[in-house]
Design an enzyme around this catalytic site. Structure first.
Site, short mmCIF file in Angstrom:
data_model
loop_
_atom_site.label_atom_id
_atom_site.label_comp_id
_atom_site.label_asym_id
_atom_site.label_seq_id
_atom_site.Cartn_x
_atom_site.Cartn_y
_atom_site.Cartn_z
N GLU A 15 0.82 -1.21 0.00
CA GLU A 15 0.00 0.00 0.00
C GLU A 15 0.86 1.27 0.00
O GLU A 15 0.38 2.34 0.36
CB GLU A 15 -0.93 -0.01 1.22
CG GLU A 15 -1.92 -1.15 1.22
CD GLU A 15 -2.81 -1.17 2.45
OE1 GLU A 15 -2.97 -0.11 3.09
OE2 GLU A 15 -3.34 -2.25 2.78
N ASP A 62 -7.27 -11.19 5.58
CA ASP A 62 -6.41 -10.01 5.70
C ASP A 62 -5.04 -10.34 6.28
O ASP A 62 -4.85 -11.36 6.94
CB ASP A 62 -7.11 -8.99 6.61
CG ASP A 62 -6.73 -7.56 6.29
OD1 ASP A 62 -5.79 -7.33 5.52
OD2 ASP A 62 -7.40 -6.66 6.83
N GLU A 70 -6.96 -6.47 -2.38
CA GLU A 70 -6.56 -5.12 -1.99
C GLU A 70 -5.14 -4.89 -2.53
O GLU A 70 -4.95 -4.80 -3.72
CB GLU A 70 -6.63 -4.95 -0.48
CG GLU A 70 -6.48 -3.51 -0.04
CD GLU A 70 -6.26 -3.40 1.46
OE1 GLU A 70 -6.68 -2.40 2.03
OE2 GLU A 70 -5.66 -4.32 2.05
N GLU A 110 -9.02 3.49 2.60
CA GLU A 110 -8.89 3.28 4.04
C GLU A 110 -7.72 4.07 4.61
O GLU A 110 -7.63 4.27 5.83
CB GLU A 110 -8.73 1.80 4.35
CG GLU A 110 -7.42 1.21 3.91
CD GLU A 110 -7.25 -0.23 4.38
OE1 GLU A 110 -8.26 -0.92 4.54
OE2 GLU A 110 -6.11 -0.65 4.59
#
Length: 664
Positions: free
Chosen positions: A179, A416, A465, A471
């Site tokens: 990310e 996750d 993701e 987020e």
């Protein structure tokens, strides 16, 4: 030669365990001798060619569609064999392939033409296979050895033209949620001392041609990373973990690693590595990851239902107003309220994030304040399915949970914190996909590596993701997100979680749950549902906020998640992106823009519409004050036809989105 036309749901093989290393073979680019024999392979339309030369390593030169040259060298070292080092090609067999792929979950096209020239070079105990497309080159190793082998190193080394700019995602180490924000630098400044990059990586060549680099059909192997060397890049890999200890409820500490990249079957095809070429529109429109994947392994895909999901984590499970006569939060009444909202708007699912279970270490005991089984019953009554969040470690320790949760009536899992892409984790993700499919469960992988074709083989893997999504709140800005159509989303579905109803410009941003907000205008947020691709799209905001904005809420709910056709209309990475997508006879259009001047005006031809047909258009655009007050938007309607143009005025960090339906 052969040519055939075949349809597929986008096939098979088993899977084992272990794996992965970080090192580079001693492959260099040196002048060829006049005696070196070369093997040339050309794409079907002749725009791309590959000249393969066996020398110190297996080297090849690609001539791109614009006529530029990209030099590459590949090799693989096993524990007792060196492949691609001083290679001797025995023969080359070529074939022309022209077929049609029909993805089970078509996030970009319902029909993909897969046309290429295939070349198999036999070198004794192994082959190297090339596929040369009109817009890309891919290669892979295929070995013919008995028993298992240890892959010690693999090298994919590429030299790009001088003046190339690299667009990268650079983690701090092997453990990463993938990310990080994108970085942009001259290729000459990306060297061995700098951080490695995830794939996909994007390279901007002089003259306006771009190269997207990624991999597909990653099976029983480690994910590839790239390391800069000043003139290009070479591959690096995480090593195989051998021994773990727990490190909390959602991770492990790797106590011992193997010296090899992977321990795997000696008789197998290895992952495809590819380079896709073109202008930015071409890069955003290509489908190489899907084309290079093995086909679907699920016989019956009728139960796999893409859709949207109402999601409580981003908004803090906060609902309020005169119709809310209970204390909101992670409890039964709140989730029933979410189900009622989803049912009213035709939203297929709700996601119960962390907190639905009594413990993150126990997937069988629901939180009594939530009462999952009652929610499943209530959701079934309202035609809304439940998706449950779990840590990967919880799943691994309770691998029988798939049948249990399916028997409860759960529709899917959001798993996750994998945060790794070594061979063990690659195999774990595939084991989950297969077991979930066996029990008719969807899977949305978070904290996961990029798509590499698993969602083609197991289309119940509805999204991933591994993206700097919403987020991240104020750390997610359009300037970074405007690279996603050309990088992360260009290789497969992406769970970005859009849908904020509180919108802010970056200089005035400030928020926290339960009053969550996003950077970018309201029209920008709405446009993301069409611009970004995912088989499962979240509606991230609270039902309360959507009820306060009923026109926006229903428009978002109506946007499809799967598409028959995609046309990229405007593409400037990091600056602006416009796309038209068709579902049946209807078209949806979206444009998103990064920061800059207050306004940018564009005129988009509607020539993708069917000639002679009149359409009713409804669209949302930035209001006059959107450059300062990002909440400002306008809803407009008109009738349009294929000879018309749509004039768009995009605010800084702004957007435009609309649908065009055939007039009755």
């Amino acid at each position: 030669m052969f040519t055939h036309l075949r349809k597929r749901c986008l096939s098979a093989a088993a899977v084992s365990r272990l794996g992965v290393v970080a090192m580079v073979l001693a492959v260099s680019f040196i002048p060829l001798s006049a005696a070196s024999k070369s093997y040339k392979v050309t794409s079907p339309d002749g725009r791309v060619s590959v000249n393969i030369v066996p020398s110190d390593s297996l080297r090849f030169t690609v001539v791109t569609p614009s006529g530029q040259t990209v030099n590459a060298a590949v090799a693989m070292r096993l524990e007792n064999n060196d492949f691609g080092v001083n290679p001797k090609i025995k023969k080359m067999k070529t074939a022309s392939v022209d077929r049609v792929i029909e993805p089970a979950v078509p996030v970009k096209y319902s029909s993909i033409r897969d046309r290429y020239t295939d070349a198999k070079l036999n070198l004794g105990k192994y082959d190297v296979e090339f596929r040369v497309y009109d817009n890309a080159v891919a290669y892979r190793f295929v070995t013919h050895l008995p028993d298992s082998v240890n892959v010690m190193d693999e090298d994919f080394r590429v030299a790009l033209p001088e003046g190339t700019v690299a667009h990268l995602e650079q983690p701090r180490g092997w453990k990463t949620s993938q990310e990080e924000p994108y970085t942009h630098k001259a290729l000459k400044d990306w060297n061995e001392a700098d951080r490695m990059s995830l794939m996909p990586a994007l390279f901007e060549l002089p003259g306006g041609e771009w190269v997207l680099v990624s991999e597909s059909n990653l099976r029983d192997y480690s994910g590839m990373y790239l390391k800069g060397n000043g003139t290009g890049f070479n591959s690096v890999f995480p090593r195989t973990p051998l021994r773990f200890t727990d490190a909390g409820d959602r991770s492990v500490k790797i106590e011992e690693e193997a010296p090899y990249l992977a321990r795997t079957s000696g008789n197998r095809a290895f992952p495809w590595r590819y380079m896709a070429f073109g202008n930015p529109s071409d890069i955003a429109a290509q489908t190489l990851t899907a084309q290079l994947s093995d086909p679907c392994e699920i016989d019956d895909v009728s139960w796999i239902k893409p859709g949207k999901a109402a999601w409580e984590w981003w908004n803090g499970a906060s609902v309020y107003g005169p119709d809310v006569n209970f204390e909101s939060g992670f409890n039964l009444d709140t989730y029933k309220y979410f189900i009622d909202f989803a049912a009213k708007h035709g939203i297929e699912y709700i996601v119960l994030d962390e907190g639905w279970a009594n413990s993150t270490l126990d997937p069988y005991t629901p939180n009594p304040r939530v009462d999952v089984k009652e929610l499943i019953r209530y959701g079934k009554e309202k035609n809304v399915g439940l998706i449950l969040w779990l840590t990967w470690l919880n799943v691994e320790k309770h691998f029988d949970l798939f049948k249990t949760l399916s028997d409860w009536g759960v529709k899917g899992l959001k798993i996750d914190f994998m945060d790794r892409s070594d061979q063990w984790m690659t195999n774990y993700i595939e084991r989950v996909a297969a077991k979930a499919a066996e029990n008719h469960l969807l899977v949305d992988f978070h904290g996961a590596h990029k798509p590499t074709g698993l969602d083609v083989r197991y289309p119940n893997v509805i999204s991933y993701e591994g993206v700097r999504g919403m987020e991240q709140m104020g750390h997610t800005n359009p300037d970074n997100s405007l690279w996603l159509p050309f990088m992360r989303n260009a290789v497969g579905p992406m769970d970005y979680t859009p849908g904020a109803m509180i919108s802010m410009q970056p200089e005035s941003y400030g928020c926290d749950r339960p009053n969550s907000s996003s950077i970018g205008t309201r029209a920008y947020q709405m446009a993301l549902f069409t611009a970004f691709e995912s088989g499962l799209q979240m509606t991230a905001d609270s039902p309360t906020m959507y009820y306060r904005n009923p026109d926006c809420a229903q428009f978002i709910a109506d946007v499809p998640e799967t598409w028959d056709e995609t046309r990229v209309l405007l593409a400037e990475p990091g600056k602006v992106y416009a796309v038209a997508k068709r579902k049946g006879d209807d078209w949806w259009l979206a444009a998103i823009r990064g920061d800059g001047d207050k306004w940018r005006e564009e005129s988009i031809a509607l020539d993708f519409l069917t000639p002679g047909t009149v359409y009713e258009a409804e669209w949302y655009e930035d209001g006059i004050n959107a450059p300062r007050q990002a909440m400002d938007y306008r809803r407009k309607t008109a009738t349009v036809k294929s000879s018309d143009s749509m004039k768009m005025k995009l605010s800084r960090n702004g957007g435009w989105t609309g649908k065009m339906t055939v007039k009755k």
